[in-house]
Each structure stands twice: as C-alpha cells, then as structure tokens.
Design a protein around this motif. Sequence first.
Motif, mmCIF file in Angstrom:
data_model
loop_
_atom_site.group_PDB
_atom_site.id
_atom_site.type_symbol
_atom_site.label_atom_id
_atom_site.label_comp_id
_atom_site.label_asym_id
_atom_site.label_seq_id
_atom_site.Cartn_x
_atom_site.Cartn_y
_atom_site.Cartn_z
ATOM 1 N N ASP A 100 12.645 -25.017 33.373
ATOM 2 C CA ASP A 100 12.857 -23.825 34.202
ATOM 3 C C ASP A 100 12.532 -22.549 33.437
ATOM 4 O O ASP A 100 13.178 -21.517 33.618
ATOM 5 C CB ASP A 100 14.311 -23.782 34.683
ATOM 6 C CG ASP A 100 14.674 -24.986 35.531
ATOM 7 O OD1 ASP A 100 13.783 -25.456 36.273
ATOM 8 O OD2 ASP A 100 15.821 -25.451 35.430
ATOM 9 N N TYR A 101 11.529 -22.624 32.590
ATOM 10 C CA TYR A 101 11.191 -21.479 31.734
ATOM 11 C C TYR A 101 10.865 -20.238 32.548
ATOM 12 O O TYR A 101 10.146 -20.291 33.538
ATOM 13 C CB TYR A 101 10.000 -21.829 30.848
ATOM 14 C CG TYR A 101 9.464 -20.664 30.051
ATOM 15 C CD1 TYR A 101 10.135 -20.219 28.923
ATOM 16 C CD2 TYR A 101 8.296 -20.002 30.435
ATOM 17 C CE1 TYR A 101 9.658 -19.156 28.183
ATOM 18 C CE2 TYR A 101 7.802 -18.932 29.709
ATOM 19 C CZ TYR A 101 8.490 -18.519 28.584
ATOM 20 O OH TYR A 101 8.011 -17.452 27.853
ATOM 21 N N ASP A 102 11.440 -19.136 32.099
ATOM 22 C CA ASP A 102 11.141 -17.830 32.671
ATOM 23 C C ASP A 102 10.940 -16.866 31.505
ATOM 24 O O ASP A 102 11.775 -16.816 30.589
ATOM 25 C CB ASP A 102 12.292 -17.357 33.565
ATOM 26 C CG ASP A 102 11.931 -16.084 34.333
ATOM 27 O OD1 ASP A 102 11.400 -15.140 33.695
ATOM 28 O OD2 ASP A 102 12.185 -16.028 35.544
ATOM 29 N N GLU A 103 9.851 -16.117 31.541
ATOM 30 C CA GLU A 103 9.531 -15.215 30.421
ATOM 31 C C GLU A 103 10.678 -14.261 30.116
ATOM 32 O O GLU A 103 10.904 -13.883 28.964
ATOM 33 C CB GLU A 103 8.268 -14.418 30.755
ATOM 34 C CG GLU A 103 7.435 -14.053 29.524
ATOM 35 C CD GLU A 103 7.640 -12.617 29.076
ATOM 36 O OE1 GLU A 103 7.186 -12.289 27.966
ATOM 37 O OE2 GLU A 103 8.252 -11.835 29.817
ATOM 38 N N SER A 104 11.444 -13.877 31.115
ATOM 39 C CA SER A 104 12.545 -12.945 30.907
ATOM 40 C C SER A 104 13.702 -13.567 30.139
ATOM 41 O O SER A 104 14.600 -12.864 29.672
ATOM 42 C CB SER A 104 13.050 -12.411 32.246
ATOM 43 O OG SER A 104 13.575 -13.466 33.031
ATOM 44 N N ASP A 105 13.695 -14.912 30.006
ATOM 45 C CA ASP A 105 14.771 -15.610 29.299
ATOM 46 C C ASP A 105 14.472 -15.807 27.814
ATOM 47 O O ASP A 105 15.251 -16.461 27.113
ATOM 48 C CB ASP A 105 15.015 -16.986 29.943
ATOM 49 C CG ASP A 105 15.529 -16.872 31.366
ATOM 50 O OD1 ASP A 105 16.213 -15.876 31.659
ATOM 51 O OD2 ASP A 105 15.245 -17.785 32.177
ATOM 52 N N ARG A 106 13.382 -15.261 27.326
ATOM 53 C CA ARG A 106 13.000 -15.477 25.929
ATOM 54 C C ARG A 106 14.072 -14.922 24.979
ATOM 55 O O ARG A 106 14.439 -13.749 25.061
ATOM 56 C CB ARG A 106 11.682 -14.781 25.620
ATOM 57 C CG ARG A 106 10.465 -15.390 26.286
ATOM 58 C CD ARG A 106 9.213 -14.582 25.939
ATOM 59 N NE ARG A 106 8.964 -14.559 24.494
ATOM 60 C CZ ARG A 106 8.251 -15.451 23.834
ATOM 61 N NH1 ARG A 106 7.714 -16.482 24.486
ATOM 62 N NH2 ARG A 106 8.063 -15.355 22.528
ATOM 63 N N ILE A 107 14.560 -15.763 24.090
ATOM 64 C CA ILE A 107 15.487 -15.297 23.043
ATOM 65 C C ILE A 107 15.108 -15.920 21.698
ATOM 66 O O ILE A 107 15.913 -16.570 21.038
ATOM 67 C CB ILE A 107 16.952 -15.603 23.390
ATOM 68 C CG1 ILE A 107 17.123 -17.069 23.815
ATOM 69 C CG2 ILE A 107 17.482 -14.663 24.456
ATOM 70 C CD1 ILE A 107 18.585 -17.479 23.975
ATOM 71 N N PRO A 108 13.851 -15.747 21.263
ATOM 72 C CA PRO A 108 13.419 -16.369 20.010
ATOM 73 C C PRO A 108 14.264 -15.909 18.831
ATOM 74 O O PRO A 108 14.614 -14.729 18.705
ATOM 75 C CB PRO A 108 11.963 -15.902 19.874
ATOM 76 C CG PRO A 108 11.841 -14.710 20.747
ATOM 77 C CD PRO A 108 12.788 -14.933 21.883
ATOM 78 N N ALA A 109 14.599 -16.859 17.972
ATOM 79 C CA ALA A 109 15.399 -16.625 16.761
ATOM 80 C C ALA A 109 16.769 -16.053 17.090
ATOM 81 O O ALA A 109 17.458 -15.556 16.211
ATOM 82 C CB ALA A 109 14.659 -15.725 15.778
ATOM 83 N N ASP A 110 17.163 -16.124 18.352
ATOM 84 C CA ASP A 110 18.413 -15.541 18.858
ATOM 85 C C ASP A 110 18.481 -14.041 18.564
ATOM 86 O O ASP A 110 19.564 -13.470 18.444
ATOM 87 C CB ASP A 110 19.646 -16.245 18.296
ATOM 88 C CG ASP A 110 20.861 -16.058 19.213
ATOM 89 O OD1 ASP A 110 20.668 -15.812 20.424
ATOM 90 O OD2 ASP A 110 22.004 -16.137 18.721
#
Length: 588
Positions: free
Chosen positions: A133-143
């Motif tokens: 369910d990937y959504d670009e707005s959910d990106r949290i790389p490396a927290d």
Amino acid sequence: MRVHVGEGATTEEASAIASALAEHLAVDVEVVAGDGEEPTATATAPEPDYPVDDGERPGEREQRLREEIADILQGGPQKYKDRLPDQGKLFVRDRLNLWFGDADGDPGDALTFEDGRFANFDEWHPDSPDGDDYDESDRIPADGLITGAAEFEGRDMHVMANDFTVKAGSMAAKGVEKFLRMQQRALKNGKPVLYLMDSSGGRIDQQTGFFANREGIGKYYYNHSMLSGRVPQICVLYGPCIAGAAYTPVFADFTIMVEGMSAMAIASPRMVQMVTGEEIEMDELGGPAVHAKYSGSADLVADDEEHARELVAQLVSYLPDVAGEDPPRADPTPPALDPRGTDAVIPDEPNRAYDVTDLLDRVVDADSVFELKPEYGKEIVTAFARIDGRPVGIVANQPAQRSGAIFPDAAEKAAEFVWTCDAYEIPLLYLCDTPGFMAGSSVEKDAILEKGKKFIYATSSATVPQQTVVVRKAYGAGIYAMGGPAYEPESVIGLPSGEIGIMGPEAAINAVYANELADIDDEEARAEREQELREEYRRDIDIHRMASEVVIDEVVEPSRLREELVNRFDFYADIEKSVPDKKHGTIL
C-alpha cells in the motif's frame, strides 16, 4: 535504476545527480524531473579499475540493495524537499556534504559510515514485505534521523542530523534508538558529538514506545548529562526546535543558531496561545535574538549554513577530543598590535571607559580571539584565544560596558565558561578591571548573589593552570570571582594602573568619612580634606602596596605583559591541582 527528482531541477543538476549515483552505486542511472516519463539525464556505471569477470560482478541482491539505499538517500516526500529553498535551508544530505564531503559529490559518501539507514524500512518502502500500500506521502526513510561518524577538520566525530523532509524532523521510536546508541558509543570511545538539529519535537501520535520508556527520549538528556565534560558536544540549530528537541541544544557545551531559520522554545506559539492566551511569532518567542541576547542559551549566531560550519571549524580548533587530553596547539603568531602600546590602552583614570579587546589585541596571537555569547552579559568578555600558540580561555571585565561591573547575566556566563574550560583542560586567563558586583533592587531580583556565587564557585573549583592580571580596578568581591590571590591561581600579576580594595575611593570616603566631611563648613576646606582622604585611600589600595605586602606576585611593565604570560603559562603547563575528595559540591 530510475530516480525521480523535483520538476524544478535543471538539466545540469539532474546530470550531477545521475553521475554521482552511477559512480557510487555502480549501476546505470536515469534521472527523471517531475512527473515526466522521459529521463532528463542519464549516466552509465563506470568500469572498475581492477580486473573482474562476469561471474564476479554484483548480483541481483546487491543491485537491489544499491537501489534501496539510493531511494533512502532521497529523503522524505518530494513536496517537502521542494519547500526547503523557500525556508532558506539545505536538504539534510546536502548539508552533510557541506560539512563533511564534496558539495558536488555523492550524498551517501559524506559520512565515514552511517548507522540505522534502514530504520522503519518495512513500514514505508514499496519493496518491503509491507509495502503493497505504498504511498509517496508515507515516506519515512531512516525514521527522519541520520546518525553515524564523520571526519571534520581532521577530527573524528559522532554526528546526528534531523531530516526535516520526514515529518518535520520529528522524533519517534527508531530514531530515538539511533540517537541513544550514538550517545552511548560516544561515552565509550571519547570522540566529540555534533548535533545538526532541525526537529519539531516528538511525534505525538506515535509516542507509545519512545516517550516514557527507560530507553526512550528522556534518556537523551541523561546521556547528555553523562557526556557533559566527557567529550565536547556541539549543536547547530537549523529550524524551530520545540519542546523535547529544544533540550539538546541547551544541554550541549556549545550552541549555534542560524539567522532567519533557527528557533527553540519549550512550546510552540500555538501551544503558548492555548496555555497563556499570548499571541506570538516563533522568532519572537525563541529566535536567535532571544537566546543570544536575553537567555544566554545560544553561544553564537551564524549568518547562514556555510557560516555555521565556519564557526564550528574555529571552535573545535581550541578543544580536545576528550576530557583529560591537552587541547591542540597551533603555530605561534605575534599579536595583531604592538605590545609596546599596551600602557596607552589603559586610561590613568579608574572610571574612564576603554574597550578590553584593544588590550587583547596586544596580548594574544593575532586573529585568535573567538568570543562566545558576545551579546549576553556584555560586562564580561568570555573568549578562547591563543598565547604563543597555546589555547587559553579568557575571562575579561569589559569597562566599555557599564564600567565592567558584574551583573547577574555576566556572572552566570562567566561561571559556565570557566566550568567548560576546566572540563576540557583549557588554561584560564583573568583580566580584572571591575568595580565589583552590581548593587540595587533590580539585580537582587535577578539573583546577583546566587549567580555571583556560581562564578566564585567555578573559579574556586577549576584545576587548570590560571593566571590573573589586575589591569586596573579590582574592587569588592569582583577580585574574588576574577581569580584573585585567595583563589590559588598560579600567579597574580599587576599592571602599574592596578588597584585592589574593598571599594573604590569615592565610595569608601562616602562610607567612612561622610560625617567628618559634613562637619566642615568651609566648602574649599571640605574639598581639600576630601582630596587628602582620596589620595590616602588610593595609596592603600595601589598595586605597589599590594606588591610590597606580597599580596600579588609581581608588578609587570604593560609592554611586557604578553611575554610574561607566555613564560608563566609555559612554566605552569603541567601543574597538578586538585579539589578535596568528595562526591561533588552543592553549588550549581
């Protein structure tokens, strides 16, 4: 691999990104600007400079890993990256390149190594098991928090940096764990810590698991406290750091704010309005002017990101890596101005103002004065400098500011500076020219006794080599705080303009002889008697009397002051000093 960048990227910028990624990841790269389909730029993976056959080339697993890392390095959602230029700030990976790498190089190469790069990977990445369910707005790389190590100005450092494109640099469970690990490792290996802060605080909607836990965000400040005096902690603020995020800069040994973007406060303007009804903007609540001039929480204010780096580069040149090591020496340089002009700087009249920095220009190495908190407690100058290449911490009364009287904020500033110098083995030089601690109802309300006590306590407890110079006035308890004879400095030397006494002549005559003078009816006779008393009192407090009674060690020609200090700091460099065996004092 294909990488998407903002639609505002130029062809040159796209080409630079493609080349850097191809070089670093050893894969062919296509860079697409905006929502287009056709690549704006491409780059081919370079051939290795060592012989390989096809069977030794990276396989699919490694290629996939490289693509995942490249994705992580892009940071949070593109729309937040696009806003950074309007906010006057760099994307965090570009910031790391500014500090530690090549500004045109690969954003993955700035750090020596990075920890926790894959934090929260399963929660957001489309290739993760939970990424359907990937959504670009959910990106949290490396927290949203980068930790690792880097080389800065030839020195190894621990590094932490918030990614403001990930939920405004806020802190949550995985990022908190990374932060704590970095601090705990710094305690063990004794290397400085650099915090590049740009955080809105804790993620309120995700506080379970990191706020109140034993190994949660509260442990930050425990670790800050344990690191304090162990290794230098330096914090640079790049954004509005609120609530819990604001404690890291105030716990750090040195804090630098950046003009136009930095702020720190216990609560946001919205929260302040809700709690108190006060309507206030962030800059007015906790911007650089507030903390540089009024609270004293900011040591320096940088003009921009590049200037912040320059300031830290200067700062670390005076500091050791870890407590117990000697601070780094530099090549000696002559002072900026001729020491033979020292006497002319100091007025004959005790109450006439002059700028103590004019004296420093004739005593310390040229271009070596690095003043901290210049806008706070201006009656005292606190600065690092070098004398014959040796780093020293200078505590100097500033007669150009309210006659150099010690006000509460100046006392607090000096106490903290002395304490810091002592922690990191930086010798102290006191230049005393003060009428003493300020009196009056306003300073009593501002805790002049409490803050003066801290200043005296810091001076009493310091075990680094100390030299005290009585430049001119040394009245009242001012001489105590400023490293006077009772405080066991290695030397107390005086210039011929020096005076040491309970108070100055005018105040003394008024306190002791007011009734006698009032009984003299003849105005001319009263003035004559007053002058006689003034001269008698001045002879009692004159530096020659103090030298005659061996209160001080020597009276020095002003033109030889620098030479005298060079010799004395050299001679006492290895002196052993201690405080009584106890757990700790009770004066903070």
